[in-house]
Design an enzyme around this catalytic site. Structure first.
Site, short mmCIF file in Angstrom:
data_model
loop_
_atom_site.label_atom_id
_atom_site.label_comp_id
_atom_site.label_asym_id
_atom_site.label_seq_id
_atom_site.Cartn_x
_atom_site.Cartn_y
_atom_site.Cartn_z
CG HIS A 47 -5.83 6.43 -0.20
ND1 HIS A 47 -5.62 6.33 1.39
CD2 HIS A 47 -5.25 4.58 -0.14
CE1 HIS A 47 -4.76 5.08 1.84
NE2 HIS A 47 -4.51 3.99 0.22
CD GLU A 49 -8.57 11.20 1.96
OE1 GLU A 49 -9.02 10.98 2.57
OE2 GLU A 49 -8.93 9.67 0.35
CB CYS A 77 -4.63 7.88 5.96
SG CYS A 77 -4.19 7.61 3.65
CB CYS A 80 -5.27 11.42 2.45
SG CYS A 80 -4.79 9.61 1.23
#
Length: 152
Positions: A47, A49, A77, A80
Site C-alpha cells: 500500500h 502508506e 486501512c 497501514c
C-alpha cells in the site's frame, strides 16, 4: 508548505501506481518519502502508506519516524494504521475516507471492514492527530478516472 500542497504531491503519486492511492511522508519540512500503491508486484502489503514508511525508514536509517506526518490520498486501512503506529508517525492527513471510496465503488475489497482511523485512534489511546477531507474532490476525481480506465 501547507497540507493541501503536500496532498497534491500525494495525488500525483496516486496517478502512477497500480491502484489510485498515493502517500508522502514529511519530517521537519522535508519530503523524505513518496510512494504509490502497487509499486511491488505480487505484494499485498505494498500500500502507498506502507511503502512510503519503508522508504522513509531506509532513507533515515531508523524505524522511528517520530515527528513525521503522512499525507495519503485515502484514509489508511487497518494494516497501514498499524504500520504507522509501529513507525511512530502520529500525524495523519488524508483526502477521502475508506467508506467514501467503497461507496464510489473504488475500494470494494474494503467493504464490510467499516472501521475508520478515528475509531482505531480511540482504541490506541488517542495518540494520533488526524485531519481528513484534504483535497477530497481532487482525490475522488483520480479514483473515478482510475475506475473508468481499468473497468474495476
Amino acid at each position: 508548505m501547507l497540507d493541501e500542497e503536500y496532498m497534491k504531491i500525494a495525488i500525483k503519486q496516486s496517478k502512477i501506481g497500480s491502484f489510485p492511492f498515493g502517500a508522502v511522508i514529511v519530517k521537519d519540512g522535508e519530503i523524505i518519502a513518496k510512494a504509490s500503491s502497487g509499486e511491488f508486484e505480487n505484494d499485498p502489503t505494498a500500500h502507498s502508506e506502507t511503502t512510503a514508511i519503508r522508504k522513509a525508514c531506509s532513507k533515515l536509517n531508523t524505524t522511528d519516524l517520530h515527528g513525521a506526518t503522512i499525507y495519503c490520498t485515502c484514509e489508511p486501512c487497518l494494516m497501514c494504521f498499524g504500520t504507522l503506529w509501529w513507525s511512530n508517525i502520529r500525524k495523519i492527513v488524508y483526502g477521502v475516507t475508506i467508506m467514501d471510496s467503497v461507496a464510489d465503488g473504488i475500494c470494494t475489497f474494503m467493504d464490510g471492514l467499516n472501521i475508520s482511523v478515528k475509531q482505531l485512534n480511540l482504541m490506541s489511546s488517542n495518540d494520533f492527530e488526524i485531519i481528513g477531507g484534504v483535497c477530497e474532490i481532487e482525490v475522488m476525481e483520480v479514483m473515478r478516472k482510475w475506475k473508468e480506465v481499468t473497468n474495476n
